[in-house]
Every structure is written in C-alpha cells, then in structure tokens.
Design a protein around this motif. Sequence first.
Motif, mmCIF file in Angstrom:
data_model
loop_
_atom_site.group_PDB
_atom_site.id
_atom_site.type_symbol
_atom_site.label_atom_id
_atom_site.label_comp_id
_atom_site.label_asym_id
_atom_site.label_seq_id
_atom_site.Cartn_x
_atom_site.Cartn_y
_atom_site.Cartn_z
ATOM 1 N N SER A 210 10.174 9.047 -0.423
ATOM 2 C CA SER A 210 10.421 7.623 -1.083
ATOM 3 C C SER A 210 10.737 6.431 0.314
ATOM 4 C CB SER A 210 11.932 7.504 -1.599
ATOM 5 O OG SER A 210 12.822 8.070 -0.813
ATOM 6 N N VAL A 211 11.318 7.221 1.334
ATOM 7 C CA VAL A 211 11.591 6.319 2.543
ATOM 8 C C VAL A 211 10.213 6.130 3.349
ATOM 9 C CG1 VAL A 211 12.599 6.022 5.063
ATOM 10 C CG2 VAL A 211 13.902 6.923 3.000
ATOM 11 N N GLY A 216 5.175 1.988 4.108
ATOM 12 C CA GLY A 216 3.812 2.201 4.176
ATOM 13 C C GLY A 216 2.959 3.343 4.318
ATOM 14 N N PHE A 217 3.528 4.650 4.180
ATOM 15 C CA PHE A 217 2.929 5.774 4.210
ATOM 16 C C PHE A 217 2.645 6.473 2.830
ATOM 17 C CE2 PHE A 217 4.628 5.284 8.286
ATOM 18 C CZ PHE A 217 3.715 5.265 9.231
ATOM 19 N N ILE A 218 1.444 7.016 2.614
ATOM 20 C CA ILE A 218 1.325 7.915 1.406
ATOM 21 C C ILE A 218 2.003 9.038 1.385
ATOM 22 C CG2 ILE A 218 -0.779 9.293 1.851
ATOM 23 C CD1 ILE A 218 -1.972 7.969 -0.544
ATOM 24 N N SER A 219 2.625 9.668 2.295
ATOM 25 C CA SER A 219 3.414 10.956 2.600
ATOM 26 C C SER A 219 4.223 10.963 3.896
ATOM 27 C CB SER A 219 2.401 12.230 2.267
ATOM 28 O OG SER A 219 1.930 12.262 3.606
ATOM 29 N N PRO A 220 5.181 11.541 3.695
ATOM 30 C CA PRO A 220 6.013 11.685 5.103
ATOM 31 C C PRO A 220 5.184 12.302 6.209
ATOM 32 C CG PRO A 220 7.504 12.681 3.359
ATOM 33 C CD PRO A 220 5.899 12.323 2.809
ATOM 34 N N TYR A 221 4.305 13.183 6.119
ATOM 35 C CA TYR A 221 3.373 13.597 7.280
ATOM 36 C C TYR A 221 2.343 12.550 7.570
ATOM 37 C CZ TYR A 221 0.630 17.158 9.398
ATOM 38 O OH TYR A 221 0.071 17.908 10.545
ATOM 39 N N ALA A 222 2.107 11.691 6.795
ATOM 40 C CA ALA A 222 1.122 10.588 7.179
ATOM 41 C C ALA A 222 1.768 9.836 8.390
ATOM 42 C CB ALA A 222 0.843 9.827 6.087
ATOM 43 N N SER A 223 2.984 9.863 8.105
ATOM 44 C CA SER A 223 3.794 9.158 9.460
ATOM 45 C C SER A 223 3.790 9.716 10.806
ATOM 46 C CB SER A 223 5.281 8.653 9.145
ATOM 47 O OG SER A 223 5.997 9.876 9.002
ATOM 48 N N ALA A 224 3.277 10.896 10.906
ATOM 49 C CA ALA A 224 3.159 12.007 12.100
ATOM 50 C C ALA A 224 2.368 10.909 13.093
ATOM 51 C CB ALA A 224 2.898 13.141 11.800
ATOM 52 N N LEU A 245 0.416 8.636 -8.734
ATOM 53 C CA LEU A 245 0.187 7.231 -7.878
ATOM 54 C C LEU A 245 0.965 6.214 -8.253
ATOM 55 C CD1 LEU A 245 -1.697 7.336 -5.401
ATOM 56 C CD2 LEU A 245 -3.511 6.369 -6.906
ATOM 57 N N GLU A 246 1.120 5.701 -9.384
ATOM 58 C CA GLU A 246 1.884 4.606 -9.962
ATOM 59 C C GLU A 246 3.444 4.606 -9.402
ATOM 60 O OE1 GLU A 246 1.026 1.905 -10.873
ATOM 61 O OE2 GLU A 246 -1.135 2.253 -10.580
ATOM 62 N N ARG A 247 3.688 6.007 -9.615
ATOM 63 C CA ARG A 247 5.166 6.034 -9.190
ATOM 64 C C ARG A 247 5.185 6.014 -7.673
ATOM 65 N NH1 ARG A 247 5.289 10.205 -13.473
ATOM 66 N NH2 ARG A 247 4.724 11.848 -12.027
ATOM 67 N N LEU A 248 4.308 6.414 -6.881
ATOM 68 C CA LEU A 248 4.327 5.939 -5.306
ATOM 69 C C LEU A 248 4.115 4.506 -5.063
ATOM 70 C CD1 LEU A 248 3.935 7.197 -2.511
ATOM 71 C CD2 LEU A 248 1.436 7.075 -2.811
ATOM 72 N N HIS A 250 5.207 2.049 -7.179
ATOM 73 C CA HIS A 250 6.537 1.439 -7.461
ATOM 74 C C HIS A 250 7.604 1.768 -6.580
ATOM 75 C CE1 HIS A 250 9.469 0.101 -10.272
ATOM 76 N NE2 HIS A 250 10.107 1.008 -10.357
ATOM 77 N N THR A 251 7.425 2.906 -5.992
ATOM 78 C CA THR A 251 8.649 3.233 -5.082
ATOM 79 C C THR A 251 8.482 2.341 -3.710
ATOM 80 O OG1 THR A 251 8.885 5.609 -5.433
ATOM 81 C CG2 THR A 251 9.598 5.355 -3.608
ATOM 82 N N ALA A 252 7.429 2.282 -3.471
ATOM 83 C CA ALA A 252 6.957 1.590 -2.008
ATOM 84 C C ALA A 252 7.531 0.029 -2.297
ATOM 85 C CB ALA A 252 5.474 1.366 -1.816
ATOM 86 N N GLU A 253 7.509 -0.427 -3.711
ATOM 87 C CA GLU A 253 7.841 -1.763 -3.782
ATOM 88 C C GLU A 253 9.509 -2.094 -3.534
ATOM 89 O OE1 GLU A 253 6.823 -2.629 -7.635
ATOM 90 O OE2 GLU A 253 4.507 -3.010 -6.998
ATOM 91 N N TYR A 254 10.069 -1.243 -3.324
ATOM 92 C CA TYR A 254 11.802 -1.286 -2.750
ATOM 93 C C TYR A 254 12.070 -0.722 -1.518
ATOM 94 C CZ TYR A 254 11.696 -2.506 -7.705
ATOM 95 O OH TYR A 254 11.476 -2.682 -9.157
#
Length: 425
Positions: A210-211, A216-224, A245-248, A250-254
């Motif tokens: 979620s964080v 702005g990352f599709i997954s935690p590993y993407a932030s590496a 994907l829609e849940r992702l 939605h999560t990114a909007e907050y």
Amino acid sequence: MKHQPKILVAGLLAMAACSFTASCSDDDLGPSIFDTKEYALDRNSFTFPLDTFVKVNFLEPYNMRFIYRMEYTGSDKDKNLTPARYSKSQELAVLTKYLWYDVYDKVAAAGPVFLKSYSPRIIFVVGSRNLNTSSGTETLGVTEGGTKVTLYRVNMLEPDNIEDMNEYFFETMHHEFGHILDNNRLHPTTFNMLSSGRYNAAGWSDTPDSVAASQGFISPYASASYTEDWVETLGRFITRDTLTLERLYHTAEYEWEIVDLEDKNGDNSVTPDDYNYMVRGKIDIDTIGYFKDDESGKGEYKVYRRVCARDANGNVVPGEDGKPQWTANITGARQVIEEKIRYVKEYMQEQFGINLYELRQEIQNKQFRRDADGNFLTEGYYNSTTKRNEKRMLNAITYIDPATGKSVLTTLLEEIEKYKELQNK
C-alpha cells in the motif's frame, strides 16, 4: 537479476549485480551455444514423455532448453536446494508454453521469430525455495547473462491458485524476460525520472504494498531501482487481473502510514482484533491494511493503514456523514503508475511490435473463466487480511468443463502423455 519480492518476513534485499550479453535479432548470432549433435532420447526412461515434449516444443522451435533435472554446476552451490518433482515439472512446462510462449507467438508481430530471437536459452527449474537466511528474503528467480532464467519453489506450484501462480512463477518469468529485452533495447531514460529521488535500494523490503503504491510504484520491489521499476511494471501489469489492478489504483489514490504498536502486557497478546478495538472507536470501518509482528520477539507490531482524521487517542474522527475522512494522495501516485505503464506499452510496441494490452488480455483470457458473452466471471469471498468481503476472478486453468469432463491443465498434460505411445513402438 534476482527477483525477490517481499514476503511477510522479508528483510533487507542484497541487490545482485547482473551482467547481460547483448544481442539483437538482426545480429549474426553465430553457432548455437549448445552441443548441436543429435542424441536419441531413451525411450525406456520414465521421463521420456516430458523429455520429448520440451525438445519438440522448446528446443526445436526456440533453441531453448527446459531443464528440470538438478544440475550441480547450474545451481546455487551455496544453498541446500532440492530437485523439482517430475509431476510439477510437467505442470510448469505445459503452463510455460501455454501462458508465455503461445501468448507471445500470437501477439508479437514477428510471431515465433520474436521468442526465437529474445527468449532465454535455458530455463532451469528447482524444486525447493531459495531462502536467504541472513536477510530474511526469498529469491524467486535469477537471470544470468541474459541467456538463462532459474525458477525456484517449483514443488510448491499450485495451478488451483492463480494469484500465487502468477506471483511466484509467471510474474517472475515476465520480470526476468523484461531484463533480457531491456538489455537488448534499452528502455527510455525519461522513464527513470518519473520516480527520481524515491528509489530505496536498501529499504524496499520494509515497504508494504500500500505504501509503495502511494509512492507511485506497482510493487515494493519496483522501488528498489529504476531498472527493477521498469521490469516490475511490465511483469505485474501483464499478470495482474482487472480486479487486482483496480484495487492497486484505488490504494494509490490515498495516503498511507505505518504505525508501531507495542504489546504492553509483554505476552504477545496484541492481535488484529485488539488493534481494531483500540483504534476503531465507534466507527465500523477502520483503515487497517496490514498487520504483522515485526519478529523482534519483543511483542512489537506494525500496522499499515490509510490516513484519516483521528483524535489524540487514535480513534477515527468521522465526518458529517459518519464515515472516516480519508486523506487523498496529493502526489498523483496513481497517475505516475499509469504513466509508467504507458511508457512500457509504447516501448513494447515500437521496439518489438507487441501490443501490451493485447498481450495482457490474451493471458487473462487463458487464465480466467468467461461467460457466453466473453465477460469474466467472479465470485465473492472474505479476505482475512483486509477483513473485507471482496471479489476474485474464477480460475479457468483447473476448472472442469462439464461438457468434456476435463480441465485446461488436464488437456495440456495430455500433450506430454501422448509421447508415451512412442515408448511402445
């Protein structure tokens, strides 16, 4: 490059350097890297059907070896690894062809020539998990020299569980394949600026989904790193179903926050229900996203939750409508993720003649059940992690068709079984 997505007990990732050997489809590739002498397969061998299947479906059309027997020289000699079971090797072999090779052959403008040019030359499968005990992470896959992809935990493959199958196998395949494609034709450097200053090579594994999404990352590993961001965006977008994907998005909007909770009684008695009681107050819907022991042994816990208005005691302060007042993400995280997907889409189309949306749709069509009108079928279920009733798409791989009495997987495995007939001739 190692693909090591965070798991619940994940610690710090030791980023592995990767070296690739560049080659484009127009290059003179020279002789095969393999011994091209023909060796007759042993028809008396128990494994003859699978050996024949991978020869006919991988080696001959794509010059790719699918290796399921444990090879000491080809494995990680520092780990205690075990071979893949024959039955699981069969399942992964047919699913790899069905959900990877067949899909690219259909969607790529060049057809099978695309994979013949860019496919890894070796897929090496290992039965056991590859655990990194010093860091608490798990390596799911490794790309070596742009020619070999190693996949672990094959003995844990569960075709009944599409979500896990994508997470641990097919997203890993597309991730590692993305590194090979990127090495041959480098992705646009302007992509690297979309999250400039946000990459965290040392701390990505401590970042919940979620964080990461709110950053702005599709997954935690993407932030590496930006290279992992690129291939994670490719792999995740291809393999995640529409609902996920829609849940992702939605999560990114907050905005999301991490809260530390301490077990004041010292008896590890704090539970998700205790947390709900402590901070929920009179509000029926709280913002809990994740809850886990930090494994320090001190009874300390972390909660990852959506940000909303709270009083000094941590209770939710409702708005006039009686509902929590969520804090919207002001960084445009959803738009950043969508922009990254757009970059990948244009790259795949311009560099390889592949429509990313068609590629993803073809995979979805193969994985999930649809009605007579082509609409995906869903079912409701209770998510024990989020404590909510949610929906999921229905598995088409192991669904038994009443008309035939068979599943897609059964039909695929029959392609291996037919080679048993050759053993009787």
